[in-house]
Design an enzyme around this catalytic site. Structure first.
Site, PDB file in Angstrom:
ATOM      1  CD  GLU A 314      18.124  15.415  10.751  1.00 47.88           C
ATOM      2  OE1 GLU A 314      17.927  14.616   9.823  1.00 47.88           O
ATOM      3  OE2 GLU A 314      18.850  16.425  10.640  1.00 47.88           O
ATOM      4  CG  HIS A 335     -11.157  22.881   0.612  1.00 51.88           C
ATOM      5  ND1 HIS A 335     -12.486  23.055   0.300  1.00 51.88           N
ATOM      6  CD2 HIS A 335     -10.675  24.128   0.883  1.00 51.88           C
ATOM      7  CE1 HIS A 335     -12.792  24.339   0.352  1.00 51.88           C
ATOM      8  NE2 HIS A 335     -11.715  25.018   0.707  1.00 51.88           N
ATOM      9  CE  LYS A 449      22.688  10.244   6.210  1.00 47.39           C
ATOM     10  NZ  LYS A 449      23.574  11.414   6.422  1.00 47.39           N
TER      11      LYS A 449
END
Length: 480
Positions: A314, A335, A449
Protein backbone atom coordinates in the site's frame (compact mmCIF):
# COMPACT_ATOMS: atom_id res chain seq x y z
CA UNK A 1 13.51 -3.81 37.27
CA UNK A 2 12.10 -5.88 34.42
CA UNK A 3 14.60 -7.54 32.05
CA UNK A 4 13.72 -5.24 29.15
CA UNK A 5 14.65 -2.19 31.29
CA UNK A 6 18.24 -3.42 31.61
CA UNK A 7 20.54 -1.74 29.03
CA UNK A 8 22.74 -4.85 28.79
CA UNK A 9 19.70 -7.04 28.05
CA UNK A 10 18.52 -4.51 25.47
CA UNK A 11 21.89 -4.66 23.74
CA UNK A 12 21.72 -8.46 23.66
CA UNK A 13 18.24 -8.24 22.14
CA UNK A 14 19.17 -5.82 19.35
CA UNK A 15 17.70 -6.75 15.95
CA UNK A 16 20.41 -6.94 13.29
CA UNK A 17 20.56 -6.77 9.50
CA UNK A 18 23.00 -9.09 7.71
CA UNK A 19 23.27 -8.63 3.94
CA UNK A 20 26.40 -10.44 2.71
CA UNK A 21 24.37 -12.45 0.19
CA UNK A 22 23.21 -9.25 -1.47
CA UNK A 23 26.78 -8.52 -2.59
CA UNK A 24 28.46 -9.27 -5.89
CA UNK A 25 31.46 -10.91 -4.19
CA UNK A 26 29.19 -13.74 -3.01
CA UNK A 27 26.47 -14.03 -5.66
CA UNK A 28 28.28 -12.68 -8.69
CA UNK A 29 28.40 -9.30 -10.47
CA UNK A 30 25.39 -9.95 -12.70
CA UNK A 31 22.90 -10.09 -9.83
CA UNK A 32 24.82 -8.82 -6.80
CA UNK A 33 25.31 -5.30 -5.53
CA UNK A 34 28.73 -3.77 -5.14
CA UNK A 35 29.76 -2.11 -1.90
CA UNK A 36 30.53 0.98 -3.96
CA UNK A 37 26.94 1.09 -5.21
CA UNK A 38 25.69 0.84 -1.63
CA UNK A 39 28.09 3.55 -0.51
CA UNK A 40 26.86 5.73 -3.37
CA UNK A 41 23.44 5.64 -1.71
CA UNK A 42 24.83 7.87 1.05
CA UNK A 43 23.98 11.09 -0.79
CA UNK A 44 20.35 10.27 -1.71
CA UNK A 45 19.83 8.78 1.74
CA UNK A 46 21.15 11.97 3.34
CA UNK A 47 18.46 13.84 1.42
CA UNK A 48 15.85 11.37 2.63
CA UNK A 49 17.13 11.70 6.19
CA UNK A 50 16.82 15.48 6.00
CA UNK A 51 13.24 15.19 4.73
CA UNK A 52 12.34 12.87 7.59
CA UNK A 53 13.98 15.10 10.19
CA UNK A 54 12.33 18.26 8.80
CA UNK A 55 8.99 16.44 8.34
CA UNK A 56 8.50 18.12 4.97
CA UNK A 57 8.43 15.16 2.57
CA UNK A 58 5.44 13.78 0.69
CA UNK A 59 2.66 12.77 3.07
CA UNK A 60 4.12 14.93 5.83
CA UNK A 61 0.75 15.12 7.60
CA UNK A 62 0.96 11.38 8.36
CA UNK A 63 4.38 11.12 9.95
CA UNK A 64 3.08 10.81 13.50
CA UNK A 65 4.11 7.15 13.63
CA UNK A 66 7.71 8.32 13.97
CA UNK A 67 6.89 9.70 17.43
CA UNK A 68 5.02 6.69 18.82
CA UNK A 69 8.06 5.21 20.61
CA UNK A 70 8.03 8.34 22.80
CA UNK A 71 4.29 8.35 23.48
CA UNK A 72 3.00 9.21 26.94
CA UNK A 73 3.35 6.24 29.33
CA UNK A 74 0.09 7.37 30.92
CA UNK A 75 -1.72 6.38 27.72
CA UNK A 76 -0.12 2.94 27.88
CA UNK A 77 -1.23 2.64 31.50
CA UNK A 78 -4.78 3.52 30.50
CA UNK A 79 -4.70 0.92 27.72
CA UNK A 80 -3.54 -1.69 30.24
CA UNK A 81 -6.26 -0.72 32.73
CA UNK A 82 -8.96 -1.04 30.08
CA UNK A 83 -7.49 -4.33 28.88
CA UNK A 84 -7.61 -5.68 32.44
CA UNK A 85 -11.24 -4.60 32.75
CA UNK A 86 -12.17 -6.32 29.49
CA UNK A 87 -10.25 -9.46 30.47
CA UNK A 88 -12.12 -9.69 33.75
CA UNK A 89 -15.48 -9.10 32.03
CA UNK A 90 -15.37 -12.12 29.74
CA UNK A 91 -13.46 -15.12 28.46
CA UNK A 92 -13.94 -14.13 24.79
CA UNK A 93 -12.68 -10.92 23.23
CA UNK A 94 -13.63 -10.12 19.62
CA UNK A 95 -11.51 -7.64 17.65
CA UNK A 96 -13.23 -6.12 14.62
CA UNK A 97 -10.98 -4.44 12.07
CA UNK A 98 -9.38 -4.80 8.66
CA UNK A 99 -5.99 -4.01 7.14
CA UNK A 100 -3.91 -1.90 9.48
CA UNK A 101 -6.71 -2.07 12.03
CA UNK A 102 -6.14 -5.81 12.43
CA UNK A 103 -2.90 -7.13 10.94
CA UNK A 104 -0.55 -5.55 13.48
CA UNK A 105 -2.56 -6.72 16.45
CA UNK A 106 -2.75 -10.23 15.10
CA UNK A 107 0.97 -10.22 14.30
CA UNK A 108 1.71 -9.39 17.94
CA UNK A 109 -0.50 -12.17 19.28
CA UNK A 110 0.67 -14.79 16.78
CA UNK A 111 4.31 -13.94 17.52
CA UNK A 112 4.14 -13.88 21.29
CA UNK A 113 1.62 -16.63 22.12
CA UNK A 114 1.01 -20.27 21.41
CA UNK A 115 -0.77 -20.94 18.10
CA UNK A 116 -3.20 -23.00 20.19
CA UNK A 117 -3.77 -20.23 22.72
CA UNK A 118 -7.55 -20.18 22.30
CA UNK A 119 -7.70 -23.89 23.12
CA UNK A 120 -5.94 -23.46 26.47
CA UNK A 121 -7.85 -23.18 29.74
CA UNK A 122 -8.34 -19.74 31.23
CA UNK A 123 -5.81 -20.61 33.94
CA UNK A 124 -3.26 -21.57 31.28
CA UNK A 125 -3.98 -18.23 29.61
CA UNK A 126 -3.26 -16.53 32.94
CA UNK A 127 -6.77 -15.21 33.21
CA UNK A 128 -6.76 -13.54 29.80
CA UNK A 129 -9.58 -14.17 27.30
CA UNK A 130 -9.59 -16.00 24.03
CA UNK A 131 -9.04 -13.55 21.15
CA UNK A 132 -10.91 -13.76 17.85
CA UNK A 133 -10.58 -11.49 14.82
CA UNK A 134 -13.46 -10.57 12.53
CA UNK A 135 -14.64 -7.64 10.43
CA UNK A 136 -11.91 -8.25 7.86
CA UNK A 137 -14.08 -9.75 5.12
CA UNK A 138 -17.66 -10.00 3.92
CA UNK A 139 -17.85 -13.70 4.72
CA UNK A 140 -21.16 -14.91 6.13
CA UNK A 141 -19.93 -18.41 6.96
CA UNK A 142 -16.95 -17.14 8.94
CA UNK A 143 -19.08 -14.63 10.82
CA UNK A 144 -21.70 -17.25 11.69
CA UNK A 145 -18.95 -19.58 12.91
CA UNK A 146 -17.81 -16.96 15.42
CA UNK A 147 -21.33 -15.94 16.44
CA UNK A 148 -22.03 -19.60 17.20
CA UNK A 149 -19.19 -19.54 19.74
CA UNK A 150 -20.53 -16.53 21.61
CA UNK A 151 -22.89 -16.70 24.61
CA UNK A 152 -26.61 -16.32 24.01
CA UNK A 153 -27.30 -15.27 27.60
CA UNK A 154 -25.15 -13.68 30.31
CA UNK A 155 -22.87 -16.14 32.03
CA UNK A 156 -23.69 -19.17 29.88
CA UNK A 157 -21.23 -21.98 29.21
CA UNK A 158 -19.57 -20.21 26.27
CA UNK A 159 -18.20 -17.56 28.62
CA UNK A 160 -19.04 -13.87 28.52
CA UNK A 161 -17.62 -11.75 25.71
CA UNK A 162 -16.37 -8.23 24.98
CA UNK A 163 -15.83 -6.34 21.72
CA UNK A 164 -13.22 -3.94 20.37
CA UNK A 165 -14.15 -2.27 17.08
CA UNK A 166 -11.31 -0.50 15.26
CA UNK A 167 -12.01 1.94 12.43
CA UNK A 168 -10.87 5.52 12.02
CA UNK A 169 -13.86 6.60 9.96
CA UNK A 170 -16.38 3.96 10.91
CA UNK A 171 -17.22 3.69 7.23
CA UNK A 172 -15.00 0.76 6.23
CA UNK A 173 -17.70 -1.57 4.98
CA UNK A 174 -16.32 -4.91 6.19
CA UNK A 175 -15.76 -3.68 9.74
CA UNK A 176 -18.92 -1.56 9.88
CA UNK A 177 -21.17 -4.43 8.80
CA UNK A 178 -19.51 -6.80 11.27
CA UNK A 179 -19.89 -4.27 14.06
CA UNK A 180 -23.59 -3.86 13.39
CA UNK A 181 -24.01 -7.64 13.56
CA UNK A 182 -21.94 -8.10 16.73
CA UNK A 183 -23.32 -4.98 18.40
CA UNK A 184 -26.85 -6.24 17.87
CA UNK A 185 -25.79 -9.64 19.24
CA UNK A 186 -24.37 -7.94 22.36
CA UNK A 187 -27.48 -5.85 22.92
CA UNK A 188 -29.75 -8.90 22.59
CA UNK A 189 -27.58 -10.90 24.96
CA UNK A 190 -26.79 -8.33 27.64
CA UNK A 191 -29.19 -5.44 27.12
CA UNK A 192 -28.11 -2.07 25.79
CA UNK A 193 -26.57 -0.68 28.98
CA UNK A 194 -24.41 -3.74 29.76
CA UNK A 195 -23.50 -4.16 26.07
CA UNK A 196 -22.18 -0.60 26.06
CA UNK A 197 -19.83 -1.47 28.95
CA UNK A 198 -18.53 -4.47 26.99
CA UNK A 199 -17.72 -2.51 23.83
CA UNK A 200 -14.63 -0.38 23.23
CA UNK A 201 -14.21 1.68 20.05
CA UNK A 202 -10.78 2.63 18.70
CA UNK A 203 -11.47 5.44 16.26
CA UNK A 204 -11.03 9.10 15.32
CA UNK A 205 -10.82 11.72 18.05
CA UNK A 206 -13.76 13.76 16.81
CA UNK A 207 -15.12 12.68 13.41
CA UNK A 208 -16.81 9.77 11.71
CA UNK A 209 -19.82 7.54 12.15
CA UNK A 210 -18.14 5.23 14.67
CA UNK A 211 -17.12 8.13 16.90
CA UNK A 212 -20.67 9.51 16.77
CA UNK A 213 -22.14 6.11 17.64
CA UNK A 214 -19.64 5.61 20.48
CA UNK A 215 -20.52 8.99 21.95
CA UNK A 216 -24.24 8.28 21.73
CA UNK A 217 -24.00 4.83 23.31
CA UNK A 218 -21.33 5.69 25.87
CA UNK A 219 -18.61 3.27 24.71
CA UNK A 220 -15.14 3.78 26.06
CA UNK A 221 -12.97 5.04 23.21
CA UNK A 222 -9.33 5.20 22.23
CA UNK A 223 -7.99 7.56 19.59
CA UNK A 224 -6.25 6.72 16.35
CA UNK A 225 -4.13 9.88 15.93
CA UNK A 226 -4.94 12.07 12.94
CA UNK A 227 -1.32 11.96 11.80
CA UNK A 228 -0.97 8.15 11.85
CA UNK A 229 -2.21 6.11 8.90
CA UNK A 230 -3.80 2.71 9.41
CA UNK A 231 -0.89 0.58 8.19
CA UNK A 232 1.48 2.51 10.50
CA UNK A 233 -0.78 2.26 13.56
CA UNK A 234 0.40 -0.92 15.28
CA UNK A 235 2.02 1.06 18.12
CA UNK A 236 -1.18 3.01 18.82
CA UNK A 237 -4.17 1.57 20.72
CA UNK A 238 -5.06 -0.12 17.41
CA UNK A 239 -2.43 -2.75 18.12
CA UNK A 240 -1.72 -2.10 21.79
CA UNK A 241 -5.21 -2.70 23.21
CA UNK A 242 -5.73 -6.20 21.73
CA UNK A 243 -2.17 -7.04 22.76
CA UNK A 244 -2.75 -5.88 26.32
CA UNK A 245 -6.06 -7.79 26.52
CA UNK A 246 -4.06 -10.92 25.69
CA UNK A 247 -1.54 -10.10 28.42
CA UNK A 248 1.33 -8.73 26.32
CA UNK A 249 3.57 -6.20 28.07
CA UNK A 250 2.93 -3.22 25.82
CA UNK A 251 5.46 -1.08 27.70
CA UNK A 252 8.11 -3.57 26.58
CA UNK A 253 6.79 -3.48 23.00
CA UNK A 254 7.06 0.31 22.86
CA UNK A 255 10.48 0.19 24.55
CA UNK A 256 11.68 -2.02 21.71
CA UNK A 257 10.43 0.53 19.19
CA UNK A 258 12.15 3.27 21.18
CA UNK A 259 15.47 1.41 21.03
CA UNK A 260 15.14 1.06 17.27
CA UNK A 261 14.10 4.71 16.91
CA UNK A 262 17.40 5.74 18.49
CA UNK A 263 19.27 3.74 15.85
CA UNK A 264 17.06 5.16 13.08
CA UNK A 265 18.07 8.71 13.96
CA UNK A 266 21.52 7.96 12.52
CA UNK A 267 22.04 9.53 9.10
CA UNK A 268 24.74 6.97 8.16
CA UNK A 269 23.00 4.06 6.44
CA UNK A 270 25.78 1.71 7.66
CA UNK A 271 24.62 2.46 11.21
CA UNK A 272 20.87 2.68 10.53
CA UNK A 273 19.25 -0.70 9.75
CA UNK A 274 16.07 0.89 8.38
CA UNK A 275 18.00 3.07 5.94
CA UNK A 276 20.20 0.17 4.89
CA UNK A 277 17.15 -2.01 4.24
CA UNK A 278 15.57 0.79 2.18
CA UNK A 279 18.79 1.31 0.18
CA UNK A 280 19.18 -2.41 -0.57
CA UNK A 281 15.56 -2.74 -1.66
CA UNK A 282 15.74 0.40 -3.79
CA UNK A 283 18.93 -0.71 -5.56
CA UNK A 284 17.49 -4.17 -6.14
CA UNK A 285 14.21 -2.80 -7.47
CA UNK A 286 16.02 -0.52 -9.92
CA UNK A 287 17.99 -3.58 -11.09
CA UNK A 288 14.73 -5.38 -11.96
CA UNK A 289 14.13 -7.38 -8.79
CA UNK A 290 10.57 -6.31 -8.15
CA UNK A 291 9.32 -9.31 -6.13
CA UNK A 292 10.02 -9.13 -2.41
CA UNK A 293 9.72 -12.34 -0.38
CA UNK A 294 9.48 -12.07 3.39
CA UNK A 295 10.53 -15.55 4.51
CA UNK A 296 9.81 -16.17 8.17
CA UNK A 297 11.87 -19.08 9.50
CA UNK A 298 9.30 -19.67 12.22
CA UNK A 299 5.53 -19.92 12.01
CA UNK A 300 5.31 -17.42 14.84
CA UNK A 301 6.33 -14.57 12.52
CA UNK A 302 4.02 -15.41 9.61
CA UNK A 303 1.62 -12.60 10.47
CA UNK A 304 4.51 -10.16 10.73
CA UNK A 305 4.98 -11.01 7.07
CA UNK A 306 1.31 -10.42 6.34
CA UNK A 307 1.51 -7.10 8.21
CA UNK A 308 4.50 -6.14 6.07
CA UNK A 309 2.68 -7.23 2.90
CA UNK A 310 0.16 -4.47 3.47
CA UNK A 311 2.76 -1.95 4.62
CA UNK A 312 4.90 -2.48 1.53
CA UNK A 313 2.17 -2.93 -1.06
CA UNK A 314 0.00 0.00 0.00
CA UNK A 315 2.95 2.32 0.56
CA UNK A 316 5.11 1.56 -2.48
CA UNK A 317 2.71 0.30 -5.15
CA UNK A 318 2.30 3.67 -6.89
CA UNK A 319 2.56 5.18 -10.36
CA UNK A 320 2.85 1.84 -12.19
CA UNK A 321 5.75 0.76 -9.98
CA UNK A 322 6.78 -0.63 -6.64
CA UNK A 323 7.95 -3.95 -5.28
CA UNK A 324 5.43 -6.79 -4.96
CA UNK A 325 5.70 -8.21 -1.43
CA UNK A 326 4.52 -11.59 -0.32
CA UNK A 327 5.06 -13.80 2.69
CA UNK A 328 6.33 -17.33 3.10
CA UNK A 329 7.18 -19.53 6.06
CA UNK A 330 10.27 -21.70 5.77
CA UNK A 331 11.16 -24.42 5.63
CA UNK A 332 7.46 -25.14 4.97
CA UNK A 333 7.16 -23.12 1.79
CA UNK A 334 10.43 -24.30 0.32
CA UNK A 335 8.34 -27.34 -0.62
CA UNK A 336 5.87 -25.05 -2.42
CA UNK A 337 7.73 -22.01 -3.79
CA UNK A 338 11.33 -23.11 -3.47
CA UNK A 339 11.57 -24.29 -7.07
CA UNK A 340 10.45 -20.96 -8.52
CA UNK A 341 12.66 -18.90 -6.24
CA UNK A 342 15.65 -21.08 -7.13
CA UNK A 343 15.14 -21.35 -10.88
CA UNK A 344 12.43 -18.87 -11.87
CA UNK A 345 13.05 -15.33 -13.14
CA UNK A 346 15.84 -13.36 -11.50
CA UNK A 347 13.34 -10.87 -10.12
CA UNK A 348 13.27 -11.71 -6.42
CA UNK A 349 14.93 -10.58 -3.21
CA UNK A 350 14.43 -12.75 -0.13
CA UNK A 351 14.33 -11.23 3.35
CA UNK A 352 14.78 -13.97 5.94
CA UNK A 353 13.30 -13.36 9.39
CA UNK A 354 15.61 -15.48 11.54
CA UNK A 355 15.31 -16.16 15.27
CA UNK A 356 18.37 -16.97 17.36
CA UNK A 357 16.61 -19.27 19.79
CA UNK A 358 13.17 -20.68 20.40
CA UNK A 359 11.30 -20.14 23.64
CA UNK A 360 11.26 -23.92 24.20
CA UNK A 361 14.03 -25.83 22.39
CA UNK A 362 13.34 -29.37 21.17
CA UNK A 363 16.09 -31.96 20.67
CA UNK A 364 16.02 -35.07 18.48
CA UNK A 365 16.70 -38.15 20.60
CA UNK A 366 18.49 -41.36 19.72
CA UNK A 367 16.28 -44.29 18.61
CA UNK A 368 17.56 -47.84 19.11
CA UNK A 369 16.09 -49.12 15.84
CA UNK A 370 16.84 -46.07 13.66
CA UNK A 371 14.12 -47.31 11.30
CA UNK A 372 13.59 -43.74 10.09
CA UNK A 373 17.32 -43.23 9.47
CA UNK A 374 17.46 -40.10 11.61
CA UNK A 375 20.03 -41.11 14.22
CA UNK A 376 22.57 -38.93 12.43
CA UNK A 377 20.52 -36.01 13.84
CA UNK A 378 20.46 -37.33 17.41
CA UNK A 379 21.47 -34.56 19.76
CA UNK A 380 20.55 -31.81 17.31
CA UNK A 381 17.93 -29.33 18.47
CA UNK A 382 15.42 -27.95 15.97
CA UNK A 383 16.85 -24.43 16.23
CA UNK A 384 20.20 -25.72 14.95
CA UNK A 385 18.44 -27.71 12.23
CA UNK A 386 16.43 -24.67 11.15
CA UNK A 387 19.53 -22.48 11.05
CA UNK A 388 21.36 -25.11 8.97
CA UNK A 389 18.41 -25.31 6.58
CA UNK A 390 18.35 -21.52 6.25
CA UNK A 391 22.07 -21.24 5.64
CA UNK A 392 22.03 -24.05 3.10
CA UNK A 393 19.09 -22.43 1.29
CA UNK A 394 20.83 -19.06 1.16
CA UNK A 395 23.96 -20.67 -0.25
CA UNK A 396 21.95 -22.48 -2.93
CA UNK A 397 20.31 -19.17 -3.84
CA UNK A 398 23.69 -17.45 -3.93
CA UNK A 399 25.17 -20.04 -6.29
CA UNK A 400 22.39 -19.17 -8.77
CA UNK A 401 22.68 -15.40 -8.26
CA UNK A 402 19.61 -15.08 -6.01
CA UNK A 403 20.09 -12.27 -3.47
CA UNK A 404 18.95 -12.58 0.13
CA UNK A 405 19.45 -10.86 3.46
CA UNK A 406 18.71 -11.72 7.07
CA UNK A 407 16.84 -9.77 9.71
CA UNK A 408 18.12 -11.45 12.87
CA UNK A 409 16.10 -11.50 16.10
CA UNK A 410 18.01 -12.93 19.08
CA UNK A 411 14.67 -14.19 20.42
CA UNK A 412 10.99 -13.42 19.89
CA UNK A 413 9.66 -11.18 22.62
CA UNK A 414 7.78 -7.91 22.83
CA UNK A 415 11.03 -5.92 22.80
CA UNK A 416 12.39 -7.45 19.58
CA UNK A 417 8.95 -7.25 17.96
CA UNK A 418 8.73 -3.52 18.72
CA UNK A 419 12.11 -3.05 17.04
CA UNK A 420 10.97 -4.99 14.00
CA UNK A 421 7.77 -2.98 13.49
CA UNK A 422 9.52 0.36 13.77
CA UNK A 423 12.45 -0.64 11.56
CA UNK A 424 10.18 -1.74 8.71
CA UNK A 425 7.99 1.37 9.04
CA UNK A 426 10.95 3.73 8.75
CA UNK A 427 12.47 1.63 5.98
CA UNK A 428 9.24 1.80 3.99
CA UNK A 429 9.04 5.56 4.41
CA UNK A 430 12.66 5.98 3.32
CA UNK A 431 12.25 3.66 0.33
CA UNK A 432 9.23 5.62 -0.84
CA UNK A 433 11.16 8.87 -0.60
CA UNK A 434 14.06 7.35 -2.53
CA UNK A 435 11.57 6.51 -5.29
CA UNK A 436 10.08 10.02 -5.09
CA UNK A 437 6.56 8.87 -4.35
CA UNK A 438 4.23 9.49 -1.43
CA UNK A 439 4.47 6.32 0.65
CA UNK A 440 1.78 7.53 3.05
CA UNK A 441 -1.29 7.72 0.81
CA UNK A 442 -3.34 5.01 -0.94
CA UNK A 443 -5.21 6.46 -3.93
CA UNK A 444 -5.66 3.04 -5.51
CA UNK A 445 -7.56 1.79 -2.48
CA UNK A 446 -9.89 4.76 -2.71
CA UNK A 447 -10.50 4.00 -6.41
CA UNK A 448 -11.85 0.50 -5.85
CA UNK A 449 -13.88 1.62 -2.84
CA UNK A 450 -15.84 4.13 -4.91
CA UNK A 451 -17.11 1.44 -7.29
CA UNK A 452 -17.68 -1.02 -4.46
CA UNK A 453 -19.81 1.47 -2.55
CA UNK A 454 -21.58 2.42 -5.76
CA UNK A 455 -22.51 -1.20 -6.38
CA UNK A 456 -23.75 -1.48 -2.81
CA UNK A 457 -26.10 1.42 -3.37
CA UNK A 458 -24.54 4.10 -1.19
CA UNK A 459 -26.38 7.28 -2.20
CA UNK A 460 -23.32 9.53 -2.54
CA UNK A 461 -21.68 7.02 -4.91
CA UNK A 462 -24.55 6.89 -7.43
CA UNK A 463 -22.33 8.32 -10.18
CA UNK A 464 -19.92 5.42 -9.87
CA UNK A 465 -22.81 2.98 -9.98
CA UNK A 466 -23.97 4.57 -13.23
CA UNK A 467 -20.47 4.30 -14.68
CA UNK A 468 -20.30 0.65 -13.62
CA UNK A 469 -23.68 -0.11 -15.19
CA UNK A 470 -22.50 1.47 -18.46
CA UNK A 471 -19.34 -0.66 -18.61
CA UNK A 472 -18.58 -2.71 -21.73
CA UNK A 473 -20.25 -6.11 -21.50
CA UNK A 474 -18.43 -9.41 -21.78
CA UNK A 475 -19.40 -12.23 -24.10
CA UNK A 476 -21.65 -14.91 -22.53
CA UNK A 477 -19.99 -17.63 -24.56
CA UNK A 478 -16.73 -16.96 -22.71
CA UNK A 479 -18.03 -18.73 -19.62
CA UNK A 480 -17.38 -22.45 -19.75
Amino acid sequence: MKPWQDPQWQAEMAVRLEFNYMLDRLIGPEHGLSLDAIRDMAAPMAEVHAQIQRRDGAGKDFLGFLDLPEQDPALLDRVVATADRLASAGDIHVVLGIGGSYLGARAILESLHSPYRNELSRAERRGRPRIYFEGNNLDADAMHALLDRLPQAPGDAAGDATLNVISKSGGTIETAVAFRVFRQWAERTYGEAEAARRIVATTDAARGSLKALADREGYETFVIPDDVGGRFSVLTPVGLLPAAVAGVDIHELVAGARAMAARCRESDLFKNPAYMYAALMDLSYRAGRDVSIMAAWTKRLEFVGFWYDQLGAESLGKQDGGRIPFTSVNSRDLHARGQQVQEGPHNTVVTNLVVGRSARPLTVEQDSTDMDGLNYLAGWDLDRMQRSAMEGTRFAYAKDGRPSLNVELPAINAFTLGQLFYMFEVATLAEGYLQRINPLDQPGVEAYKRFMFGNLGRPDMAGYKAEFDARPQGLPELMI
